[in-house]
Design a protein around this motif. Sequence first.
Motif, mmCIF file in Angstrom:
data_model
loop_
_atom_site.group_PDB
_atom_site.id
_atom_site.type_symbol
_atom_site.label_atom_id
_atom_site.label_comp_id
_atom_site.label_asym_id
_atom_site.label_seq_id
_atom_site.Cartn_x
_atom_site.Cartn_y
_atom_site.Cartn_z
ATOM 1 N N VAL A 10 40.548 34.107 -15.121
ATOM 2 C CA VAL A 10 41.965 34.019 -14.791
ATOM 3 C C VAL A 10 42.164 34.514 -13.362
ATOM 4 O O VAL A 10 41.603 35.543 -12.974
ATOM 5 N N LEU A 11 42.967 33.785 -12.594
ATOM 6 C CA LEU A 11 43.319 34.215 -11.246
ATOM 7 C C LEU A 11 44.780 34.639 -11.254
ATOM 8 O O LEU A 11 45.678 33.823 -11.462
ATOM 9 N N LEU A 12 45.008 35.939 -11.063
ATOM 10 C CA LEU A 12 46.360 36.486 -10.978
ATOM 11 C C LEU A 12 46.859 36.328 -9.553
ATOM 12 O O LEU A 12 46.147 36.691 -8.605
ATOM 13 N N THR A 13 48.065 35.794 -9.395
ATOM 14 C CA THR A 13 48.593 35.543 -8.056
ATOM 15 C C THR A 13 50.000 36.112 -7.913
ATOM 16 O O THR A 13 50.605 36.547 -8.896
ATOM 17 N N TRP A 33 44.788 25.656 -15.827
ATOM 18 C CA TRP A 33 46.092 25.685 -16.477
ATOM 19 C C TRP A 33 46.865 26.814 -15.827
ATOM 20 O O TRP A 33 46.325 27.921 -15.647
ATOM 21 N N CYS A 34 48.113 26.592 -15.475
ATOM 22 C CA CYS A 34 48.922 27.611 -14.806
ATOM 23 C C CYS A 34 50.025 28.082 -15.742
ATOM 24 O O CYS A 34 50.629 27.281 -16.456
ATOM 25 N N VAL A 35 50.270 29.390 -15.715
ATOM 26 C CA VAL A 35 51.188 30.030 -16.649
ATOM 27 C C VAL A 35 52.124 30.957 -15.875
ATOM 28 O O VAL A 35 51.678 31.702 -14.998
ATOM 29 N N TYR A 42 49.788 32.819 -13.057
ATOM 30 C CA TYR A 42 48.332 32.950 -13.056
ATOM 31 C C TYR A 42 47.701 31.644 -13.497
ATOM 32 O O TYR A 42 48.315 30.824 -14.168
ATOM 33 N N ALA A 43 46.450 31.468 -13.046
ATOM 34 C CA ALA A 43 45.702 30.245 -13.338
ATOM 35 C C ALA A 43 44.517 30.580 -14.229
ATOM 36 O O ALA A 43 43.778 31.530 -13.956
ATOM 37 N N ALA A 67 44.843 37.750 -4.243
ATOM 38 C CA ALA A 67 44.807 37.416 -5.666
ATOM 39 C C ALA A 67 43.739 38.269 -6.338
ATOM 40 O O ALA A 67 42.850 38.802 -5.680
ATOM 41 N N VAL A 68 43.861 38.383 -7.650
ATOM 42 C CA VAL A 68 42.894 39.138 -8.434
ATOM 43 C C VAL A 68 42.236 38.188 -9.425
ATOM 44 O O VAL A 68 42.926 37.525 -10.197
ATOM 45 N N LEU A 69 40.925 38.128 -9.376
ATOM 46 C CA LEU A 69 40.154 37.292 -10.290
ATOM 47 C C LEU A 69 39.657 38.177 -11.432
ATOM 48 O O LEU A 69 38.997 39.185 -11.190
#
Length: 147
Positions: A10-13, A33-35, A42-43, A67-69
Amino acid sequence: MSNTSPAVTVLLTQVATAQALAAACAMSGAKVWCVDSPIGAYAVTQPNQSGEQLAAALTALAKQAPAVLVSAHDGQIHASQWEEGAKVGDLPPGLVLDGAPHELEDLLLGQTSIDTLPDVVDASTISRFKAMRMLAKNARQYRTEKS
């Protein structure tokens, strides 16, 4: 037969909406998928999509937005910070998850799936032309809100 669970990345943005994040991902060819979430969209990577490539591409595209992965594999969670297309360093996973939406931890640990989350946007279904239009629309809305 393997006992390993599939990796979830998950990539937090800091991107405000899942639509805008999906458009940016589509522009870079990422399959995610983006949420939406209260802390930023996040992706979630789809199968055969590298989280590191996603983090590098998106942080290179939006140089001002780190971003945080976060990834989980076989019950182990790892987190790293990315800026300007490069990994800056590792982060304590517990600290990252403490400030993250509750469903993110469930998703990483396999207790829920992307199918159960509301309003998920599949970036792989967005053409680059549509992505450009979506980003332009979001930019116009942002400028209007700032005025």
